[in-house]
Design an enzyme around this catalytic site. Structure first.
Site, PDB file in Angstrom:
ATOM      1  N   ASP A  57       0.849  -1.203   0.000  1.00 36.08           N
ATOM      2  CA  ASP A  57       0.000   0.000   0.000  1.00 36.08           C
ATOM      3  C   ASP A  57       0.883   1.251   0.000  1.00 36.08           C
ATOM      4  OD1 ASP A  57       0.834  -0.159   2.609  1.00 36.08           O
ATOM      5  OD2 ASP A  57      -1.148   0.069   3.501  1.00 36.08           O
ATOM      6  N   SER A  58       2.211   1.060   0.023  1.00 30.91           N
ATOM      7  CA  SER A  58       3.143   2.171  -0.195  1.00 30.91           C
ATOM      8  C   SER A  58       2.958   2.753  -1.595  1.00 30.91           C
ATOM      9  CB  SER A  58       4.594   1.711   0.003  1.00 30.91           C
ATOM     10  OG  SER A  58       4.854   0.548  -0.764  1.00 30.91           O
ATOM     11  N   ASP A  96      -1.020  -6.138  -0.408  1.00 32.57           N
ATOM     12  CA  ASP A  96      -1.363  -5.521   0.879  1.00 32.57           C
ATOM     13  C   ASP A  96      -2.860  -5.316   0.977  1.00 32.57           C
ATOM     14  OD1 ASP A  96       0.256  -4.853   3.022  1.00 32.57           O
ATOM     15  OD2 ASP A  96       1.201  -3.174   1.977  1.00 32.57           O
ATOM     16  N   LYS A 126      -1.138  -9.476   2.714  1.00 27.92           N
ATOM     17  CA  LYS A 126      -0.438  -9.022   3.915  1.00 27.92           C
ATOM     18  C   LYS A 126      -1.353  -8.040   4.640  1.00 27.92           C
ATOM     19  CE  LYS A 126       3.120  -5.907   3.795  1.00 27.92           C
ATOM     20  NZ  LYS A 126       2.570  -4.795   4.595  1.00 27.92           N
ATOM     21  N   GLU A 128      -1.545  -5.441   8.323  1.00 30.66           N
ATOM     22  CA  GLU A 128      -0.800  -4.843   9.431  1.00 30.66           C
ATOM     23  C   GLU A 128      -1.509  -5.076  10.759  1.00 30.66           C
ATOM     24  OE1 GLU A 128      -0.068  -0.678   8.763  1.00 30.66           O
ATOM     25  OE2 GLU A 128       0.879  -1.022   6.817  1.00 30.66           O
ATOM     26  N   GLU A 195       8.852  -4.167  10.753  1.00 31.00           N
ATOM     27  CA  GLU A 195       9.249  -2.863  10.206  1.00 31.00           C
ATOM     28  C   GLU A 195       9.613  -1.901  11.337  1.00 31.00           C
ATOM     29  OE1 GLU A 195       6.559  -1.064   7.367  1.00 31.00           O
ATOM     30  OE2 GLU A 195       7.670   0.824   7.359  1.00 31.00           O
TER      31      GLU A 195
HETATM   32  O1  KIV Z   1       3.555  -1.151   1.662  1.00 32.37           O
HETATM   33  C1  KIV Z   1       4.735  -1.525   1.744  1.00 32.37           C
HETATM   34  O2  KIV Z   1       5.580  -1.200   0.905  1.00 32.37           O
HETATM   35  C2  KIV Z   1       5.109  -2.360   2.871  1.00 32.37           C
HETATM   36  C3  KIV Z   1       6.550  -2.698   3.034  1.00 32.37           C
HETATM   37  C4  KIV Z   1       7.301  -1.527   3.507  1.00 32.37           C
HETATM   38  C5  KIV Z   1       6.755  -3.883   3.908  1.00 32.37           C
HETATM   39  O3  KIV Z   1       4.281  -2.734   3.639  1.00 32.37           O
END
Ligand code: KIV
Length: 300
Positions: A57-58, A96, A126, A128, A195
């Site tokens: 989600d970055s 994500d 993934k 969080e 992280e």
């Molecule tokens: O969204 C992302 O890029 C991440 C990584 C930094 C692990 O969650």
């Protein structure tokens, strides 16, 4: 495609990476995971030979120009995951789950993860968070969707945490993080991202959990490493955290390349004869060059 410049075996003998294969790498050769958000990114990461591609989600910060990852929607994540999936990577493709898609109920979490798999082509998701996410993770695992955990500095918690700070520096916080890691391990995650965690704590968690840990800003003692592709390639126009090592300066190279093209166009050096199309039948020009018109198509 030649593998001459990369460090992995030729395509023919490289097997598709699966979630169980990642799980089995615990304590073995370090895992590598990099983010990608589109078709060329997926191709580049896969040709370099990473084990896991994360559609993070970055994407919010590095591609879409948002301030925080909380702006990204499920539709955004499906769109970007599908673009990477079309690169048909050998690497495991993890998507994500964006903020608020796994918070309301296990049922809604499952529906949302299902869309990332069915519409986006993700092979795992993934999410969080620690112990409060256990119920959601169990629901996904029971539906046979592999789940990667993510604890420590969780960017989706930016408002609750009051910013982006390294987590677990104090003993009590460190204890809670170990408990979170063990809870996620028991809930059935196949890997765990750590992280923004002190290196010694990341190493201690790595020793305690049965699944591979993948660190970002968590020192060298984890079972693998992850970086944001735009950070490592010098394509991020925002903040670079101290744990980022830049392996290229692609924004500088891109600006210089486009600048050369602008100069070539302005001085008439682009396009050349070879970069132009030519008529097969030059005589046909007479048909379009009627007297009285000034058409000059195909002259170059
Ligand atoms: O969204 C992302 O890029 C991440 C990584 C930094 C692990 O969650």
């Amino acid at each position: 495609m030649s593998n001459a410049t990369s460090s992995h075996p030729p395509d023919a003998i490289r097997k598709k990476v699966t979630a169980p294969a990642v799980r089995a790498r615990k304590g073995r050769e370090p895992l590598t995971m990099v983010t990608a958000y589109d078709f060329p990114g997926g191709k580049v990461a896969d040709q370099a030979g990473v084990d896991i591609i994360l559609v993070g989600d970055s994407v919010a910060n590095v591609v879409l120009g948002y301030e925080t990852t909380n702006q990204v929607t499920l539709a955004d994540m499906i769109h970007h995951t599908a673009a990477v999936a079309r690169a048909r990577p050998r690497a495991l493709l993890v998507a994500d789950m964006p903020w608020m898609t796994f918070h309301v109920s296990p049922e809604e979490t499952l529906r949302n993860a299902g869309r990332l798999v069915r519409e986006g082509g993700a092979e795992a998701v993934k999410l969080e968070g620690g112990a409060p996410r256990v119920e959601m993770i169990r629901k996904l695992v029971s539906a046979e969707i592999p789940v990667m955990g993510h604890i420590g500095l969780t960017p989706q918690s930016v408002h609750a945490a009051g910013g982006y700070q390294v987590q677990g520096r104090r003993l009590e916080d460190a204890r809670l993080m170990v408990e979170d890691a063990l809870a996620l391990d028991r809930a059935g995650v196949f890997a765990l991202v750590l992280e923004g965690v002190p290196a010694s704590l990341a190493q201690a968690i790595t020793r305690r959990v049965s699944v591979p840990t993948i660190g970002i800003g968590a020192g060298p003692g984890t079972d693998g490493q992850v970086l944001v592709m735009h950070d490592m390639l010098g394509l991020n126009f925002g903040h670079y955290p101290k744990f980022v090592r830049r392996y290229a300066d692609l924004s500088r190279e891109a600006v210089a390349a486009i600048d050369r093209w602008i100069r070539d166009v302005r001085r008439g050096a682009f396009p050349s004869e070879d970069e132009s199309y030519h008529m097969i039948d030059a005589a046909a020009l007479e048909l379009i060059e009627e007297p009285g018109t000034d058409l000059a198509i195909g002259r170059r």
